[in-house]
Scaffold this motif. Structure first.
Motif, PDB file in Angstrom:
ATOM      1  N   TYR A 259       0.820  -1.213   0.000  1.00 46.55           N
ATOM      2  CA  TYR A 259       0.000   0.000   0.000  1.00 46.55           C
ATOM      3  C   TYR A 259       0.856   1.266   0.000  1.00 46.55           C
ATOM      4  O   TYR A 259       0.335   2.368  -0.187  1.00 46.55           O
ATOM      5  N   ALA A 286      -8.168   6.266   1.835  1.00 40.56           N
ATOM      6  CA  ALA A 286      -7.924   5.852   3.222  1.00 40.56           C
ATOM      7  C   ALA A 286      -8.814   4.668   3.600  1.00 40.56           C
ATOM      8  O   ALA A 286      -8.369   3.742   4.300  1.00 40.56           O
ATOM      9  N   SER A 290      -7.376   0.991   4.620  1.00 36.18           N
ATOM     10  CA  SER A 290      -7.725   0.457   5.940  1.00 36.18           C
ATOM     11  C   SER A 290      -8.419  -0.897   5.818  1.00 36.18           C
ATOM     12  O   SER A 290      -8.113  -1.835   6.562  1.00 36.18           O
ATOM     13  N   TYR A 294      -6.918  -4.468   7.146  1.00 40.15           N
ATOM     14  CA  TYR A 294      -7.690  -5.284   8.088  1.00 40.15           C
ATOM     15  C   TYR A 294      -7.900  -6.697   7.540  1.00 40.15           C
ATOM     16  O   TYR A 294      -7.812  -7.683   8.279  1.00 40.15           O
TER      17      TYR A 294
END
Length: 391
Positions: A259, A286, A290, A294
């Motif tokens: 990323y 974002a 995220s 996760y």
């Protein structure tokens, strides 16, 4: 019954893998920059063809020097063809998108490919996927909507094109899972470039003179030719860097680092094209990052899911990186001895560094032998011409 203890991961090897992965994140956006620069004067189809022609040309010498076989099983031929066509479509869509869109916006949309792989694996292939990972994938798609919305308002329907890249690349990953354990990454790269070139070049010949700004080939200027070569060069180099990075360090360590490519692409887009995502696009980026991180955390990032070509190296080179993933030898009940399988090739006993040294040594030896062969032939011809008298 006791099991073998896994060999601990060497910190030095992990650092090398991290460094290579960061090198990939710095190199891969240069492919996008080169393609976007070339798209100002060269059709998208011609840029796509050049990317694969250069890849094929770069891989050919390595196939010869490393002595790799180009043979593939009959059952793999159609998989290779379909896989190459998916990559051609993904590349074409992405170049068509960045022709008008900022690099960061288009790349962020493409980063939903792992989410698509996960959902296809669950609902079509029947893989075990928990609800949390499905939820993370859906949140990632919400982030894509945040990125697409301002881009759609500014550029129109072209903002949806990167989704075609994401879908095609997701199925490209799924097809590569089976091939990557049986085909060397260099051979796979060569076949991909060759098959894609065999489809792209005839398409350009047919489109010649059609007037299409997407397919009608043109003779590139000197600087445009440099961008075309750069697109193929950086595509090939970045992919091989990523492949070998995962032969040094575990996938779970390196996956989050990919990323880092997004801020690098944003920086290059700003420095070269003065493009910068707006607030809504930054929020979507974002959310995508995220959700991806996760999902990596939840699934431990299976080594066979991303990126292509890595499982071959993991299955052929026994090293501390892969030792914990190796299947334990079969033992009969009540037996305390393990059956050891004799290594069938040098790939199973040499670590990656030995492969590099062996590659350089073989290349130098082959070059020296061929040079001596040419010299001796010329000398024999000279002896025949002069009747055995050499001055």
């Amino acid at each position: 019954m006791t099991s073998a203890e896994p060999i601990p991961q060497s910190p030095d090897r992990t650092l090398v893998g991290v460094a290579l992965m960061l090198g990939f994140c710095l190199t891969a956006p240069l492919l996008d920059v080169s393609a976007k620069l070339a798209s100002t004067s060269v059709p998208v189809g011609q840029i796509t063809a050049a990317r694969f022609v250069v890849q094929c040309a770069l891989m050919a010498p390595f196939i010869w020097i490393m002595g790799l076989s180009l043979r593939v099983a009959k059952g793999q031929v159609m998989v290779l063809v379909f896989r190459s066509l998916l990559l051609v479509f993904a590349t074409f869509c992405f170049i068509a998108a960045i022709r008008v869109m900022p690099l960061a916006d288009a790349l962020a949309i493409v980063f939903v490919a792992p989410f698509i792989v996960l959902l296809v694996g669950k609902f079509y292939l029947g893989e075990a996927v928990g609800p949390r990972r499905v939820g993370a994938a859906l949140v990632g798609f919400v982030g894509v909507l945040f990125v697409i919305q301002p881009s759609f308002a500014a550029f129109g329907a072209v903002a949806i094109i990167p989704l075609g890249t994401a879908v095609a690349f997701a199925f490209y990953i799924l097809l590569t899972r089976g091939l990557s354990r049986r085909v060397h990454p260099v051979t796979l790269q060569f076949h991909t470039g060759l098959i894609a070139s065999l489809f792209c070049i005839p398409a350009l010949i047919v489109a010649q003179g059609s007037g299409s700004d997407m397919f009608d080939p043109v003779w590139p200027t000197n600087i445009a030719l440099l961008w075309l070569l750069g697109a193929g060069f950086f595509a090939t180099v970045s992919h091989m860097i990523m492949t070998y990075a995962l032969s040094f360090a575990p996938s779970v360590t390196l996956a989050p680092l990919q990323y880092f490519e997004l801020p690098v692409a944003t920086l290059f887009g700003y420095l070269v094209f003065s493009d910068f995502p707006n607030a809504l696009s930054l929020l979507g980026i974002a959310i995508i990052v995220s959700a991806g991180l996760y999902m990596i955390h939840r699934e431990g990032w299976r080594p066979d899911s991303w990126p292509p070509c890595v499982p071959y190296l993991q299955s052929k080179a026994i090293s501390p990186t892969q030792s914990s993933h190796l299947r334990q030898p079969h033992r009969r009940s009540g037996s305390s001895t393990k059956r050891s399988k004799k290594p069938s090739s040098i790939h199973e006993i040499l670590p990656f560094g030995a492969h590099v040294r062996s590659f350089l040594f073989c290349a130098a030896r082959r070059l020296a032998c061929q040079s001596f062969f040419v010299w001796s032939n010329r000398r024999m011809l000279l002896v025949r011409k002069t009747g055995g008298k050499l001055s």
